[in-house]
Design an enzyme around this catalytic site. Structure first.
Site, PDB file in Angstrom:
ATOM      1  N   ASP A  38     -22.735  -0.578  -6.527  1.00 12.49           N
ATOM      2  CA  ASP A  38     -23.613  -0.215  -7.330  1.00 12.49           C
ATOM      3  C   ASP A  38     -24.518   0.825  -7.201  1.00 12.49           C
ATOM      4  OD1 ASP A  38     -24.552  -0.446 -10.272  1.00 12.49           O
ATOM      5  OD2 ASP A  38     -26.259  -1.327  -9.448  1.00 12.49           O
ATOM      6  N   GLU A  84     -28.382   2.794  -8.021  1.00 12.04           N
ATOM      7  CA  GLU A  84     -29.557   3.367  -8.831  1.00 12.04           C
ATOM      8  C   GLU A  84     -29.776   4.710  -8.558  1.00 12.04           C
ATOM      9  OE1 GLU A  84     -30.500   1.295 -11.165  1.00 12.04           O
ATOM     10  OE2 GLU A  84     -29.607  -0.346 -10.047  1.00 12.04           O
ATOM     11  N   HIS A 133     -35.520   0.240 -12.756  1.00  9.71           N
ATOM     12  CA  HIS A 133     -35.235  -0.448 -11.227  1.00  9.71           C
ATOM     13  C   HIS A 133     -36.623  -0.587 -10.416  1.00  9.71           C
ATOM     14  CE1 HIS A 133     -35.788   3.998 -10.139  1.00  9.71           C
ATOM     15  NE2 HIS A 133     -34.735   4.177 -10.931  1.00  9.71           N
ATOM     16  N   HIS A 181     -33.198  -3.899 -12.379  1.00  9.24           N
ATOM     17  CA  HIS A 181     -31.777  -3.628 -11.715  1.00  9.24           C
ATOM     18  C   HIS A 181     -31.902  -3.054 -10.437  1.00  9.24           C
ATOM     19  CE1 HIS A 181     -29.618  -2.713 -15.649  1.00  9.24           C
ATOM     20  NE2 HIS A 181     -30.666  -3.062 -16.085  1.00  9.24           N
ATOM     21  N   ASP A 229     -27.100  -6.236  -8.231  1.00  3.36           N
ATOM     22  CA  ASP A 229     -26.227  -6.120  -9.091  1.00  3.36           C
ATOM     23  C   ASP A 229     -24.701  -6.173  -8.713  1.00  3.36           C
ATOM     24  OD1 ASP A 229     -28.165  -5.807 -10.905  1.00  3.36           O
ATOM     25  OD2 ASP A 229     -27.888  -3.970 -11.530  1.00  3.36           O
TER      26      ASP A 229
END
Length: 244
Positions: free
Chosen positions: A12, A14, A62, A157, A162
């Site tokens: 994942d 960001e 985030h 997040h 995640d």
């Protein structure tokens, strides 16, 4: 579903914003490695200095700010290390086109001509979930709720958080060969996956219950009846047990 023998990496990211075409950058990378559907703890987690402003809406999602990322390494400084970590693995990503698109641009900026799909297999869990659960919500939060994965710590997040949640969801979604652990912490205090694979041999030999002579006769008679009605796929294996 066969148990994969290759490395799987749940990944994942960001970013500073949603549109890679507008020059937005990766600011966090979180990877969790699975081998034979087991967490190996060979994780990869980095914060990245994006060298540009982060959109306010992204910060709300985030919680990462330019002030926090100001002293973090640039992507080009970790590109080779990340490439070696990912190379040859199956990448399991929720909404894979988003993350892969961003990472491919970052690797290109760092001088890589190949794309991730050239060196990895890409599995998109959004597409997988839509096929398994047509018409239902397939966000990570929705899938956590459906499969009983505890996401109560997900106030923001976060790439590594995640990725860990997605690993649990993926294991639950692809065969149910897991059981819920009774605790969430390992002996060293680190967060454990709530799913523990049942791949180890049992502590004690499993008891074997053999058929009695009477049960075996009844079994053969049943196969004979099936065979007479149109054939029995076990006839060759049983030899004289089923005759024309």
């Amino acid at each position: 579903m066969p148990v994969p023998q290759h490395r799987q990496i749940v990944l994942d990211t960001e970013t500073t914003g949603l549109e890679v075409e507008q020059g937005h950058r990766v600011i966090e990378i979180g990877c969790v490695e699975l081998h034979r559907r087991r967490l190996t703890r060979n994780d990869f987690h980095r914060y990245v200095n994006p060298e540009r402003e982060i959109e306010a809406g992204a910060v709300d999602v985030h919680g990462l700010t330019n002030a926090f990322l100001g002293d973090k390494p640039r992507f080009s400084e970790m590109a080779d290390e990340l490439w070696r970590y990912l190379e040859g693995a199956e990448l399991i990503i929720h909404n894979a086109p988003f993350d892969v698109g961003f990472l491919n641009i970052e690797f290109a900026r760092a001088g890589r001509e190949q794309k991730l799909e050239d060196i990895c297999t890409i599995t998109d869990t959004v597409a997988m979930a839509r096929k398994l659960l047509p018409g239902q919500r397939v966000s990570l939060d929705a899938l956590c709720k459906r499969y009983g994965v505890d996401n109560s710590t997900r106030d923001f997040h976060g790439a590594l958080l995640d990725a860990r949640l997605l690993a649990d969801v993926y294991l639950a979604m692809t065969g149910g060969q897991s059981r819920l652990a009774l605790d969430d912490q390992g002996g060293d205090g680190r967060q454990r996956s709530r799913f523990v694979e049942l791949l180890d041999p049992p502590a004690r030999p499993l008891p074997v219950h053999r058929a009695t002579d009477q049960e075996w006769v009844a079994h053969r008679a049943r196969l004979q009846a099936i065979h007479q009605k149109g054939g029995c796929r076990w006839a060759d294996d049983l030899g004289e047990a089923v005759e024309d």
